[in-house]
Design a protein around this motif. Sequence first.
Motif, PDB file in Angstrom:
ATOM      1  N   ASP A 150      10.489 -25.879 -20.805  1.00  0.00           N
ATOM      2  CA  ASP A 150       9.242 -26.543 -20.433  1.00  0.00           C
ATOM      3  C   ASP A 150       9.174 -27.929 -21.063  1.00  0.00           C
ATOM      4  O   ASP A 150       9.719 -28.168 -22.140  1.00  0.00           O
ATOM      5  CB  ASP A 150       8.037 -25.708 -20.877  1.00  0.00           C
ATOM      6  N   PRO A 208       4.277 -27.622 -25.048  1.00  0.00           N
ATOM      7  CA  PRO A 208       4.241 -26.253 -24.528  1.00  0.00           C
ATOM      8  C   PRO A 208       4.333 -25.217 -25.648  1.00  0.00           C
ATOM      9  O   PRO A 208       5.045 -25.416 -26.641  1.00  0.00           O
ATOM     10  CB  PRO A 208       5.473 -26.181 -23.624  1.00  0.00           C
ATOM     11  N   ALA A 209       3.634 -24.121 -25.489  1.00  0.00           N
ATOM     12  CA  ALA A 209       3.677 -23.043 -26.479  1.00  0.00           C
ATOM     13  C   ALA A 209       5.071 -22.445 -26.587  1.00  0.00           C
ATOM     14  O   ALA A 209       5.461 -21.939 -27.648  1.00  0.00           O
ATOM     15  CB  ALA A 209       2.664 -21.961 -26.113  1.00  0.00           C
ATOM     16  N   THR A 210       5.853 -22.528 -25.497  1.00  0.00           N
ATOM     17  CA  THR A 210       7.196 -21.941 -25.495  1.00  0.00           C
ATOM     18  C   THR A 210       8.142 -22.646 -26.463  1.00  0.00           C
ATOM     19  O   THR A 210       9.185 -22.094 -26.817  1.00  0.00           O
ATOM     20  CB  THR A 210       7.790 -21.988 -24.082  1.00  0.00           C
ATOM     21  N   THR A 250       3.122 -18.069 -33.533  1.00  0.00           N
ATOM     22  CA  THR A 250       3.272 -18.975 -32.397  1.00  0.00           C
ATOM     23  C   THR A 250       1.901 -19.418 -31.886  1.00  0.00           C
ATOM     24  O   THR A 250       0.871 -18.804 -32.193  1.00  0.00           O
ATOM     25  CB  THR A 250       4.021 -18.275 -31.252  1.00  0.00           C
ATOM     26  N   LYS A 290       0.786 -18.967 -29.001  1.00  0.00           N
ATOM     27  CA  LYS A 290       0.266 -17.830 -28.246  1.00  0.00           C
ATOM     28  C   LYS A 290      -0.441 -16.852 -29.174  1.00  0.00           C
ATOM     29  O   LYS A 290      -1.505 -16.301 -28.837  1.00  0.00           O
ATOM     30  CB  LYS A 290       1.402 -17.123 -27.506  1.00  0.00           C
ATOM     31  N   GLY A 293      -3.795 -18.026 -29.878  1.00  0.00           N
ATOM     32  CA  GLY A 293      -4.698 -18.174 -28.744  1.00  0.00           C
ATOM     33  C   GLY A 293      -4.568 -19.473 -27.982  1.00  0.00           C
ATOM     34  O   GLY A 293      -5.462 -19.836 -27.206  1.00  0.00           O
ATOM     35  N   TYR A 294      -3.451 -20.194 -28.170  1.00  0.00           N
ATOM     36  CA  TYR A 294      -3.228 -21.453 -27.463  1.00  0.00           C
ATOM     37  C   TYR A 294      -2.176 -21.255 -26.369  1.00  0.00           C
ATOM     38  O   TYR A 294      -1.077 -20.765 -26.641  1.00  0.00           O
ATOM     39  CB  TYR A 294      -2.739 -22.552 -28.395  1.00  0.00           C
ATOM     40  N   ASP A 295      -2.484 -21.653 -25.150  1.00  0.00           N
ATOM     41  CA  ASP A 295      -1.477 -21.682 -24.099  1.00  0.00           C
ATOM     42  C   ASP A 295      -0.577 -22.902 -24.253  1.00  0.00           C
ATOM     43  O   ASP A 295       0.571 -22.909 -23.812  1.00  0.00           O
ATOM     44  CB  ASP A 295      -2.149 -21.722 -22.722  1.00  0.00           C
ATOM     45  N   ARG A 296      -1.124 -23.941 -24.886  1.00  0.00           N
ATOM     46  CA  ARG A 296      -0.390 -25.167 -25.160  1.00  0.00           C
ATOM     47  C   ARG A 296      -1.107 -25.886 -26.291  1.00  0.00           C
ATOM     48  O   ARG A 296      -2.277 -25.597 -26.588  1.00  0.00           O
ATOM     49  CB  ARG A 296      -0.343 -26.067 -23.927  1.00  0.00           C
ATOM     50  N   ASP A 335      -2.572 -29.445 -27.583  1.00  0.00           N
ATOM     51  CA  ASP A 335      -3.026 -30.722 -27.037  1.00  0.00           C
ATOM     52  C   ASP A 335      -3.398 -31.641 -28.207  1.00  0.00           C
ATOM     53  O   ASP A 335      -4.435 -31.457 -28.842  1.00  0.00           O
ATOM     54  CB  ASP A 335      -4.233 -30.487 -26.125  1.00  0.00           C
TER      55      ASP A 335
END
Length: 384
Positions: free
Chosen positions: A164, A196-198, A206, A208, A211-214, A216
């Motif tokens: 990503d 990106p969280a990935t 992580t 995730k 509670g973060y998808d990404r 910012d």
Amino acid sequence: MSLHRRMAAFAAATALASSLSVLVAAPAHAIEPKDAAKALGVAMADGDESKVTFEQATMDGANVVVTGLSFAQGETSQGTLRFDKTVIQAPVDGTGDVAFTSPKVDFTGGTIAGNAIGSVESAALTDLRVMRQDAITGKKIAEGAVFSSGEAHNIHFRPSSQQDEMTVDQFVVHSGDIVDNVPQQSSGKADHIIVPATWFAQANVTPKTLGYDRLDFALNWDGARDPKTQLVTLNDFTLDLKDGGTLKLTGQVGNVPVGAAAPDSPGAIASQAVIHNLKLRYEDHSLASRILKAQSEQQGVSPDQYAQQLGMALPFLLSAIGNQKFASEVSGAVSTFLKNPQSLTVTLAPNPPVSGAEIVQLVQTAPDTAPDRLNAHVTANSSQ
């Protein structure tokens, strides 16, 4: 006067007027298109001509239009940046160390290739002063292109090891007080740095998990250097995580060389730099609470219980410093913060100022004296 002579005079006057209009429209001492393209690319490539290519450079009125301008910094295999179109507005041949000047250069259709791939929708530099190649390599001036402002929009970036991409909405920088072709003032910002969280998939905690998808981020900075005293005043360096927290650094650091006088090694720069005062402040918006919650769930206890356990363990962890007074101050401040996360502030105000080399020596030989020498303090949930 005969009709023939009148027609001849009229034709001569028309030709003269046409010639004058061309002279007026043409920029004084305009640089050749290919020379302008080459000089700009070399400046962007830190003075290395071998890392620069372009497809075509032509005149469009007073402007130079370059297609396919590509340049690299470091090894070319590590990364190159190519722009489909570059417009150098009204370039004028320079003198001395300056190859040419231009009121503005616009870049569009940027492509990043190499160990990382990505794109830059558009970029621009204003009040540009492009240095000659020998001024960059011979004098080791890193700033091959000196400008009053620069910006880039819609940046996409992905290392080859990631699936990503990171994105940046816009990056803006302003510079001023040019001394020996090096800006002494700098300010700017970067908006919506989306990570990106990935990218953190292998970490124990992580985004995730929190509670973060990404992530910012927003970045702002403002600082200036006094060329006579070499004192850098950092008015603001702020990194803000949306729905997370804000980290801000301010202060003054002396003996900071730039340009040709700067050492090549970052370690050498840090060693000779002198700390006058520094303040690092973190203001929590939810990140600390998220971390406490995630860690407490792993331990099978409540967030309050986990914070209490950390507070009890801190004095033992800090005992290695050997400075009981400072250890108590730190543990007390951190315990207060963990119970009610608001802010945590670290200040250094050594008197007299202390060099990086002296700090390293203290840490290695007498770590218990380092907090006192640095006049270090840690406070929690303070208003400033």
